[in-house]
Design a protein around this motif. Structure first.
Motif, mmCIF file in Angstrom:
data_model
loop_
_atom_site.group_PDB
_atom_site.id
_atom_site.type_symbol
_atom_site.label_atom_id
_atom_site.label_comp_id
_atom_site.label_asym_id
_atom_site.label_seq_id
_atom_site.Cartn_x
_atom_site.Cartn_y
_atom_site.Cartn_z
ATOM 1 N N VAL A 1 30.378 119.709 116.222
ATOM 2 C CA VAL A 1 30.907 121.052 115.967
ATOM 3 C C VAL A 1 30.193 121.687 114.770
ATOM 4 N N PHE A 2 29.818 120.876 113.803
ATOM 5 C CA PHE A 2 29.165 121.371 112.592
ATOM 6 C C PHE A 2 27.870 122.109 112.921
ATOM 7 N N PHE A 3 27.093 121.603 113.874
ATOM 8 C CA PHE A 3 25.820 122.241 114.205
ATOM 9 C C PHE A 3 26.020 123.654 114.741
ATOM 10 N N ARG A 4 26.982 123.824 115.647
ATOM 11 C CA ARG A 4 27.219 125.160 116.201
ATOM 12 C C ARG A 4 27.815 126.088 115.154
ATOM 13 N N VAL A 5 28.791 125.602 114.410
ATOM 14 C CA VAL A 5 29.432 126.432 113.387
ATOM 15 C C VAL A 5 28.436 126.821 112.304
ATOM 16 N N GLY A 6 27.584 125.896 111.896
ATOM 17 C CA GLY A 6 26.600 126.201 110.863
ATOM 18 C C GLY A 6 25.637 127.297 111.280
ATOM 19 N N ALA A 7 25.196 127.266 112.537
ATOM 20 C CA ALA A 7 24.286 128.302 113.016
ATOM 21 C C ALA A 7 24.980 129.663 113.081
ATOM 22 N N VAL A 8 26.256 129.678 113.480
ATOM 23 C CA VAL A 8 26.989 130.943 113.543
ATOM 24 C C VAL A 8 27.212 131.514 112.147
ATOM 25 N N VAL A 9 27.671 130.674 111.220
ATOM 26 C CA VAL A 9 27.969 131.143 109.864
ATOM 27 C C VAL A 9 26.712 131.633 109.162
ATOM 28 N N PHE B 1 29.725 136.261 105.193
ATOM 29 C CA PHE B 1 29.574 134.846 104.893
ATOM 30 C C PHE B 1 28.117 134.399 104.926
ATOM 31 N N GLY B 2 27.315 135.008 105.778
ATOM 32 C CA GLY B 2 25.939 134.568 105.950
ATOM 33 C C GLY B 2 24.905 135.389 105.217
ATOM 34 N N GLU B 3 25.322 136.265 104.318
ATOM 35 C CA GLU B 3 24.361 137.095 103.591
ATOM 36 C C GLU B 3 23.542 136.228 102.632
ATOM 37 N N ARG B 4 22.319 136.676 102.358
ATOM 38 C CA ARG B 4 21.435 135.902 101.485
ATOM 39 C C ARG B 4 21.919 135.869 100.043
ATOM 40 N N THR B 5 22.750 136.811 99.662
ATOM 41 C CA THR B 5 23.281 136.821 98.297
ATOM 42 C C THR B 5 24.400 135.798 98.090
ATOM 43 N N VAL B 6 24.919 135.236 99.174
ATOM 44 C CA VAL B 6 25.972 134.212 99.065
ATOM 45 C C VAL B 6 25.327 132.866 98.751
ATOM 46 N N PRO B 7 25.773 132.159 97.719
ATOM 47 C CA PRO B 7 25.171 130.859 97.376
ATOM 48 C C PRO B 7 25.301 129.845 98.511
ATOM 49 N N SER B 8 24.345 128.936 98.566
ATOM 50 C CA SER B 8 24.334 127.925 99.632
ATOM 51 C C SER B 8 25.553 127.022 99.583
ATOM 52 N N ARG B 9 26.044 126.710 98.394
ATOM 53 C CA ARG B 9 27.228 125.855 98.281
ATOM 54 C C ARG B 9 28.461 126.538 98.861
ATOM 55 N N VAL B 10 28.550 127.837 98.644
ATOM 56 C CA VAL B 10 29.675 128.584 99.215
ATOM 57 C C VAL B 10 29.577 128.591 100.738
ATOM 58 N N LYS B 11 28.372 128.792 101.268
ATOM 59 C CA LYS B 11 28.187 128.763 102.715
ATOM 60 C C LYS B 11 28.568 127.402 103.283
ATOM 61 N N LEU B 12 28.165 126.331 102.603
ATOM 62 C CA LEU B 12 28.504 124.992 103.083
ATOM 63 C C LEU B 12 30.010 124.776 103.077
ATOM 64 N N GLY B 13 30.682 125.261 102.035
ATOM 65 C CA GLY B 13 32.137 125.152 102.000
ATOM 66 C C GLY B 13 32.799 125.930 103.130
ATOM 67 N N VAL B 14 32.261 127.105 103.433
ATOM 68 C CA VAL B 14 32.792 127.903 104.543
ATOM 69 C C VAL B 14 32.586 127.181 105.866
ATOM 70 N N ILE B 15 31.404 126.601 106.044
ATOM 71 C CA ILE B 15 31.114 125.888 107.296
ATOM 72 C C ILE B 15 32.062 124.700 107.475
ATOM 73 N N ILE B 16 32.251 123.919 106.423
ATOM 74 C CA ILE B 16 33.151 122.764 106.513
ATOM 75 C C ILE B 16 34.584 123.213 106.806
ATOM 76 N N GLY C 1 25.437 133.923 116.878
ATOM 77 C CA GLY C 1 25.177 134.575 115.600
ATOM 78 C C GLY C 1 24.248 135.762 115.707
ATOM 79 N N VAL C 2 23.224 135.651 116.535
ATOM 80 C CA VAL C 2 22.297 136.778 116.713
ATOM 81 C C VAL C 2 23.021 137.971 117.326
ATOM 82 N N GLY C 3 23.912 137.700 118.275
ATOM 83 C CA GLY C 3 24.680 138.798 118.862
ATOM 84 C C GLY C 3 25.504 139.541 117.829
ATOM 85 N N ILE C 4 26.098 138.805 116.880
ATOM 86 C CA ILE C 4 26.868 139.451 115.813
ATOM 87 C C ILE C 4 25.952 140.163 114.838
ATOM 88 N N ARG C 5 24.836 139.536 114.474
ATOM 89 C CA ARG C 5 23.915 140.125 113.497
ATOM 90 C C ARG C 5 23.302 141.424 114.010
#
Length: 257
Positions: free
Chosen positions: A22-30, A36-51, A88-92
């Protein structure tokens, strides 16, 4: 006692592999999700969101029994990542549609150079305003809940570990890109109409009074008119945009009309 420990270890092993899948699909979407997926968001925050998403979504997805091995694991990683990227591309594309609408509006009203380099992706002022407003609106309206529902729904159309059909994905992708550009032009239509009226009026004035420097008179008018139209039309533009995004989140695999 040993049997109980063995059962716990076996169950933990199954749940762990399921969570990784599930992590692989969720990570690609996030990674492509608005806010949540903006470049200004820190990687640690993104990882916490994915988990956090994985912990919520995993219980809703029945585990799939798969043979362990490098070949199976490689197929699982590729298939699940591809499925997440498709979603994710569809949303982006909706964010890009909003950005394109802002660029068209700014170009139509001679405001395309203001604050052009203020962000990572050079944007005119109108595009920057619409993007920030759109991101805020998606978060306020419950983006995390919609994203969870979208990912859970995706397992019905894209089962875990199975590669999607190339012909279906290509047809879906073309329709989504076409819909994004149509949405961008629809959102920027008031500014395009204002630009046409302005240029027609400027041509008529120039024809009637050739001695008058109409450019000096018209530039402040089109700038003020563009800002006024932005103030009046932005709520309706964002309302139409969020409705289109919600429609996609509810049924991402239909061909948009």
């Amino acid at each position: 006692m040993n049997d109980a420990v063995a059962d716990i270890l076996q169950t933990s092993n199954v749940l762990l592999w399921h969570g990784i899948a599930v992590f692989f699909r969720v990570g690609a979407v996030v990674a492509l999700l608005p806010a949540f997926g903006e470049r200004t968001v820190p990687s640690r925050v993104k990882l916490g969101v994915i988990i956090s998403f994985v912990l919520v979504i995993s219980p809703a997805i029945p585990p799939v029994s798969m043979e362990k091995g490098l070949e199976t694991l490689g197929l699982l990683v590729f298939a699940e990542t591809l499925a997440g990227l498709i979603l994710g591309v569809g949303i982006r594309l909706f964010i890009l549609a909003l950005q394109t609408a802002g660029s068209i509006a700014a170009q139509s009203t001679s405001l395309s150079q203001i604050l052009g380099g203020a962000v990572a992706d050079p944007l005119p002022a109108m595009g920057y305003i619409l993007i920030i407003a759109g991101l805020a609106l998606t978060v306020i309206t419950g983006l995390h809940i919609k994203a969870v529902s979208l990912i859970v729904l995706s397992y019905e159309m894209l089962p875990m570990g199975e590669l999607p059909s190339g012909s279906i994905v290509s047809a879906w992708g073309v329709s989504q890109v076409a819909h994004a550009f149509a949405l961008a032009f629809t959102l920027s239509a008031p500014f395009v109409i204002l630009s046409v009226i302005y240029n027609l009026a400027l041509g008529a004035i120039n024809k009637a009074m050739p001695q008058l420097m109409v450019a000096f008179v018209g530039a402040p008018v089109i700038t003020a008119g563009g800002l006024l139209v932005l103030a009046l039309a932005a709520p309706f533009m964002l309302e139409h945009w969020i409705q289109a995004l919600d429609s996609y989140m509810l049924n991402p695999y239909r061909n948009p009309q």
